[in-house]
Enzyme design. Structure first.
Site, PDB file in Angstrom:
ATOM      1  N   THR A  43       1.013  -0.975   0.043  1.00 29.87           N
ATOM      2  CA  THR A  43      -0.277  -0.367   0.269  1.00 29.87           C
ATOM      3  C   THR A  43       1.022   0.965  -0.078  1.00 29.87           C
ATOM      4  OG1 THR A  43      -2.063  -1.278   0.908  1.00 29.87           O
ATOM      5  CG2 THR A  43      -1.371   1.294   1.447  1.00 29.87           C
ATOM      6  N   GLU A 115      -5.026   5.488 -16.971  1.00 26.45           N
ATOM      7  CA  GLU A 115      -3.880   4.799 -16.771  1.00 26.45           C
ATOM      8  C   GLU A 115      -4.672   3.846 -18.149  1.00 26.45           C
ATOM      9  OE1 GLU A 115      -1.566   3.655 -12.515  1.00 26.45           O
ATOM     10  OE2 GLU A 115      -4.160   4.371 -12.220  1.00 26.45           O
ATOM     11  N   HIS A 240       4.573  -5.513 -13.763  1.00 23.93           N
ATOM     12  CA  HIS A 240       4.218  -4.426 -14.471  1.00 23.93           C
ATOM     13  C   HIS A 240       5.144  -3.609 -15.262  1.00 23.93           C
ATOM     14  CE1 HIS A 240       3.737   0.721 -14.010  1.00 23.93           C
ATOM     15  NE2 HIS A 240       3.300  -0.073 -13.439  1.00 23.93           N
ATOM     16  N   ARG A 287      -1.866  -3.477 -18.830  1.00 26.51           N
ATOM     17  CA  ARG A 287      -1.335  -4.011 -18.599  1.00 26.51           C
ATOM     18  C   ARG A 287      -0.197  -5.249 -19.138  1.00 26.51           C
ATOM     19  NH1 ARG A 287      -0.648  -2.788 -12.464  1.00 26.51           N
ATOM     20  NH2 ARG A 287      -1.212  -0.106 -13.305  1.00 26.51           N
ATOM     21  N   HIS A 348       4.342  -7.383 -10.391  1.00 27.42           N
ATOM     22  CA  HIS A 348       3.753  -6.320  -9.641  1.00 27.42           C
ATOM     23  C   HIS A 348       2.851  -6.759  -8.184  1.00 27.42           C
ATOM     24  CE1 HIS A 348       2.601  -2.404  -9.212  1.00 27.42           C
ATOM     25  NE2 HIS A 348       1.327  -2.444  -9.997  1.00 27.42           N
ATOM     26  N   ARG A 383      -5.724  -7.317 -13.988  1.00 24.19           N
ATOM     27  CA  ARG A 383      -6.412  -6.344 -13.263  1.00 24.19           C
ATOM     28  C   ARG A 383      -6.387  -4.936 -14.002  1.00 24.19           C
ATOM     29  NH1 ARG A 383      -3.752  -2.681  -9.566  1.00 24.19           N
ATOM     30  NH2 ARG A 383      -1.676  -3.067  -9.791  1.00 24.19           N
TER      31      ARG A 383
HETATM   32  P1  FAD Z   1      -0.353  -4.610   1.881  1.00 24.23           P
HETATM   33  O1  FAD Z   1      -0.604  -3.434   1.380  1.00 24.23           O
HETATM   34  O2  FAD Z   1       0.631  -5.179   0.964  1.00 24.23           O
HETATM   35  O3  FAD Z   1      -0.055  -4.614   3.220  1.00 24.23           O
HETATM   36  C1  FAD Z   1      -0.200  -6.420   3.414  1.00 24.23           C
HETATM   37  C2  FAD Z   1       0.186  -6.054   5.561  1.00 24.23           C
HETATM   38  O4  FAD Z   1       0.438  -7.678   5.820  1.00 24.23           O
HETATM   39  C3  FAD Z   1       1.384  -5.376   5.401  1.00 24.23           C
HETATM   40  O5  FAD Z   1       1.668  -5.115   6.716  1.00 24.23           O
HETATM   41  C4  FAD Z   1       2.611  -7.183   5.478  1.00 24.23           C
HETATM   42  O6  FAD Z   1       4.064  -6.093   6.714  1.00 24.23           O
HETATM   43  C5  FAD Z   1       1.752  -7.650   6.303  1.00 24.23           C
HETATM   44  N1  FAD Z   1       2.601  -8.837   6.599  1.00 24.23           N
HETATM   45  C6  FAD Z   1       2.538 -10.024   5.654  1.00 24.23           C
HETATM   46  N2  FAD Z   1       2.133 -11.003   5.679  1.00 24.23           N
HETATM   47  C7  FAD Z   1       2.580 -11.281   7.638  1.00 24.23           C
HETATM   48  C8  FAD Z   1       2.667 -12.291   8.270  1.00 24.23           C
HETATM   49  N3  FAD Z   1       3.419 -13.446   7.808  1.00 24.23           N
HETATM   50  N4  FAD Z   1       2.519 -11.990   9.362  1.00 24.23           N
HETATM   51  C9  FAD Z   1       2.014 -10.479  10.024  1.00 24.23           C
HETATM   52  N5  FAD Z   1       1.885  -9.515   8.536  1.00 24.23           N
HETATM   53  C10 FAD Z   1       2.259 -10.066   7.341  1.00 24.23           C
HETATM   54  N6  FAD Z   1      -2.839  -0.558  -6.910  1.00 24.23           N
HETATM   55  C11 FAD Z   1      -3.637   0.458  -7.456  1.00 24.23           C
HETATM   56  O7  FAD Z   1      -4.917   0.362  -7.017  1.00 24.23           O
HETATM   57  N7  FAD Z   1      -3.573   1.975  -7.300  1.00 24.23           N
HETATM   58  C12 FAD Z   1      -1.896   2.202  -7.746  1.00 24.23           C
HETATM   59  O8  FAD Z   1      -1.701   3.308  -7.587  1.00 24.23           O
HETATM   60  C13 FAD Z   1      -0.893   1.085  -6.798  1.00 24.23           C
HETATM   61  N8  FAD Z   1       0.114   1.565  -7.470  1.00 24.23           N
HETATM   62  C14 FAD Z   1       1.091   0.774  -6.918  1.00 24.23           C
HETATM   63  C15 FAD Z   1       2.416   0.540  -7.101  1.00 24.23           C
HETATM   64  C16 FAD Z   1       3.549  -0.539  -6.673  1.00 24.23           C
HETATM   65  C17 FAD Z   1       4.997   0.316  -6.154  1.00 24.23           C
HETATM   66  C18 FAD Z   1       2.873  -1.268  -6.368  1.00 24.23           C
HETATM   67  C19 FAD Z   1       4.102  -1.953  -4.936  1.00 24.23           C
HETATM   68  C20 FAD Z   1       1.256  -1.567  -5.807  1.00 24.23           C
HETATM   69  C21 FAD Z   1       0.834  -0.715  -5.909  1.00 24.23           C
HETATM   70  N9  FAD Z   1      -0.227  -1.327  -6.360  1.00 24.23           N
HETATM   71  C22 FAD Z   1      -1.293  -0.276  -6.981  1.00 24.23           C
HETATM   72  C23 FAD Z   1      -1.213  -1.994  -5.778  1.00 24.23           C
HETATM   73  C24 FAD Z   1      -1.452  -2.623  -4.347  1.00 24.23           C
HETATM   74  O9  FAD Z   1      -0.274  -1.111  -3.893  1.00 24.23           O
HETATM   75  C25 FAD Z   1      -1.769  -3.661  -3.455  1.00 24.23           C
HETATM   76  O10 FAD Z   1      -2.588  -4.840  -4.360  1.00 24.23           O
HETATM   77  C26 FAD Z   1      -2.175  -2.977  -2.250  1.00 24.23           C
HETATM   78  O11 FAD Z   1      -1.726  -1.929  -1.713  1.00 24.23           O
HETATM   79  C27 FAD Z   1      -2.589  -3.942  -0.918  1.00 24.23           C
HETATM   80  O12 FAD Z   1      -2.847  -3.622  -0.194  1.00 24.23           O
HETATM   81  P2  FAD Z   1      -2.894  -5.411   0.761  1.00 24.23           P
HETATM   82  O13 FAD Z   1      -3.580  -4.105   2.550  1.00 24.23           O
HETATM   83  O14 FAD Z   1      -3.834  -6.286   0.357  1.00 24.23           O
HETATM   84  O15 FAD Z   1      -1.564  -5.529   1.329  1.00 24.23           O
HETATM   85  C1  SIN Z   2       1.285   2.421 -11.619  1.00 26.09           C
HETATM   86  O1  SIN Z   2       0.899   3.696 -10.895  1.00 26.09           O
HETATM   87  O2  SIN Z   2       1.326   2.413 -12.594  1.00 26.09           O
HETATM   88  C2  SIN Z   2       0.429   1.733 -10.149  1.00 26.09           C
HETATM   89  C3  SIN Z   2      -0.830   1.597 -10.829  1.00 26.09           C
HETATM   90  C4  SIN Z   2      -1.444   0.305 -10.259  1.00 26.09           C
HETATM   91  O3  SIN Z   2      -0.951  -0.567 -10.076  1.00 26.09           O
HETATM   92  O4  SIN Z   2      -2.996  -0.393  -9.930  1.00 26.09           O
END
Ligand code: FAD
Ligand code: SIN
Length: 517
Positions: A43, A115, A240, A287, A348, A383
């Site tokens: 995130t 995008e 990505h 993508r 990604h 996605r």
């Molecule tokens: P995360 O945000 O990854 O959180 C997972 C959490 O679980 C973390 O706190 C981690 O430490 C914890 N965890 C994992 N395993 C364990 C364990 N065994 N024990 C305890 N804790 C654990 N998506 C969009 O919609 N728009 C964007 O612009 C976008 N840009 C992106 C850019 C980048 C560089 C990346 C990497 C991703 C991007 N994405 C984007 C995708 C999006 O950010 C993620 O899919 C989303 O944030 C996932 O959220 P989440 O809460 O599911 O997981």
């Molecule tokens: C990006 O900003 O290109 C990432 C967007 C996404 O993964 O949804």
């Protein structure tokens, strides 16, 4: 420890659910365990933004739904797509109430980005650090609620299910909490909970070369798999197209797709703008198509990367929209006004994961999954950009709603403590590192953007050898985070490879040369 809600992960999914449920029930306890600093997550690094229909004059739910279905290449669940997209504006209202800030234009409306795969400008963003801003706001809100405890540097090792119980007190497959390691003291304890939410994020690090931080090791998916939850669509790993090229091939900085939405071109080494040859949407094709096209260009030329050309874009406008990317490029001695940015696809996002229903429930009772570790049916085979943050917000809300209406029934089961009798501190830590490198090389070379049955079958054989060695280490050793993560990544790799072999038709992000008709 006992709690009413155990939440594994502190990214957008875990925090949104926790804030909502803790606000609704001030007398109920929410424990969040998270394995690194509390803000470390995919995130935090999200750049482009959140896809939400806000400008109803130019845009509509119908257009966003159509774009999502096209990107998903026929494999999305249409009802889920409609539900998620229509819920977007309500969830945005909530984020704003909790203090998240998004960029506005001169008329005071949201400054909307575009995008790949989007037919309209609809991406709400905070400069090019949208995820950082959302994570900041959610953590600030969570800290205001006294019934939320965030245990950072606590690693969830395994879910507790019926098979851990001394006697079969519960008939249906159910989750009663998790075994958790305090990473600072290396002690393992049980958190017993009536409801457990896996919000543990993605799997990017399985590939080594990824836009994800090193925490993205698929722990939640592996835990759920070992607990016998249904896991689906693992073959749809999204690459990505534009990670900053660095010869080291590890976690790489992302150059947001919004930069292409702002007018940047992809060129090969000789300066040729190749994307119009592959798709009429050129750089703004979805993508899967852009990554496969770059892969094909690189295979033809033998080069290691292509380039993103921003030299024709107004520099001040670029800096205003993408200050973080601009500065990162400068750190790498790339001046976007005069230099092309070297880019290459990198792993990604995972479109599949733990199968959940519309209420976020897994196939195990009392176990929910939300965010990138879950498979809701929204993304299908690929996605649509910026639909991930949206999905996490909407499903966190759905799970919360299901909790509000369900009977609250604290379970009385008798859970045995973690047993590590007969194990000792691993003497050869190098073996963990060595096997991690083997695994990541295997995934890169055999299970990449373009796959073949021959490579996938070879990958299974190599993986078996790594698996055997690591299981041996796991049986004999005291648990360490690195060892557990490696074991989890091996489980995830197995799921990606075996589910790839089961797919007989190329769809979206899955491309196997043996499926070409
Ligand atoms: P995360 O945000 O990854 O959180 C997972 C959490 O679980 C973390 O706190 C981690 O430490 C914890 N965890 C994992 N395993 C364990 C364990 N065994 N024990 C305890 N804790 C654990 N998506 C969009 O919609 N728009 C964007 O612009 C976008 N840009 C992106 C850019 C980048 C560089 C990346 C990497 C991703 C991007 N994405 C984007 C995708 C999006 O950010 C993620 O899919 C989303 O944030 C996932 O959220 P989440 O809460 O599911 O997981
Ligand atoms: C990006 O900003 O290109 C990432 C967007 C996404 O993964 O949804």
């Amino acid at each position: 420890m006992t709690t009413d809600y155990l939440v594994i992960g502190s990214g957008i999914a875990g925090l949104t659910f926790s804030v909502k449920i803790a606000q609704k029930f001030p007398d109920r306890k929410v424990v969040i365990v998270t394995k690194a600093n509390e803000d470390e997550s995919n995130t935090k690094y999200a750049q482009g933004g959140v896809a939400i229909v806000s400008n109803k004059e130019a845009d509509s739910f119908k257009k966003h739904i159509t774009d999502t279905l096209i990107a998903g290449d026929g494999l999305c669940d249409k009802e889920v797509v409609e539900m998620v997209i229509k819920e977007g504006p309500n969830r945005l209202e909530e984020l704003l109430l909790w203090g998240a800030n998004f960029d506005l234009n001169d008329s005071g409306k949201f400054d909307l980005g575009k995008e790949g795969g989007h037919s309209e400008y609809r991406i709400i963003h905070h400069k090019d650090i949208t995820g950082y801003e959302i994570e900041r706001a959610l953590l600030a809100k969570a800290h205001q609620l006294s019934n939320i405890s965030i245990l950072s540097h606590h690693f969830a090792i395994d879910l507790v299910t019926n098979h851990h119980l001394k006697s079969s007190q519960v008939k249906t497959l159910s989750c009663f909490g998790a075994y958790v390691m305090d990473q600072k003291s290396n002690t393992i304890f049980t958190i017993k909970s009536n409801n457990t939410l896996l919000a543990s994020g993605g799997v990017g690090y399985v590939y080594g070369h990824t836009t994800n931080p090193v925490i993205a090791t698929g722990d939640g998916i592996a835990m759920a798999y070992r607990a016998k939850a249904r896991i689906k669509d693992m073959e749809f790993v999204q690459f990505h197209p534009t990670a900053l090229y660095e010869a080291k091939g590890e976690s790489s900085f992302l150059i947001s797709e919004a930069v292409r939405g702002f007018g940047a071109y992809l060129r090969n080494k000789s300066g040729y703008r190749f994307m119009p040859d592959y798709d009429e949407r050129a750089e703004l094709a979805s993508r899967d198509i852009v990554s496969q096209s770059i892969d094909s260009e690189l295979k033809k030329s033998g080069e290691s990367h292509v380039f993103l050309d921003c030299t024709h874009i107004d520099k001040d406008a670029f800096i205003k929209h993408f200050p973080n990317i601009y500065n990162k490029c400068l750190e790498h001695h790339i001046n976007i006004e005069t230099d092309w940015i070297p880019v290459v696809p990198a792993s990604h996002y995972l479109c599949g994961g733990i199968e959940v229903d519309e209420k976020g429930k897994t196939t195990i009772d009392n176990l929910f999954a939300c965010g990138e570790c879950s498979r809701t049916g929204l993304h299908g085979a690929n996605r649509l950009a910026s639909n991930s943050l949206l999905e996490a917000l909407v499903y966190a809300h759905n799970i919360y709603k299901a909790q509000v209406t369900s009977n609250y029934d604290y379970n009385e089961v008798d859970i045995p403590n973690w047993d590590d009798a007969g194990t000792s501190i691993p003497k050869e830590h190098i073996l963990i590192q060595h096997n991690l490198k083997r695994l990541q090389a295997l995934m890169r070379d055999y299970v990449g953007i373009v796959r073949s049955n021959k490579r996938l079958n070879a990958a299974i054989k190599h993986l078996d050898l790594i698996h055997e060695e690591v299981e041996g280490l796991y049986r004999e050793s005291k648990i360490t985070t690195a060892l557990c993560e490696l074991r989890n990544m091996i489980n995830v790799a197995h799921l990606i490879i075996s589910q790839s072999l089961n797919r007989a038709e190329n769809k979206g992000g899955y491309f196997n040369i043996d499926n070409i008709k």
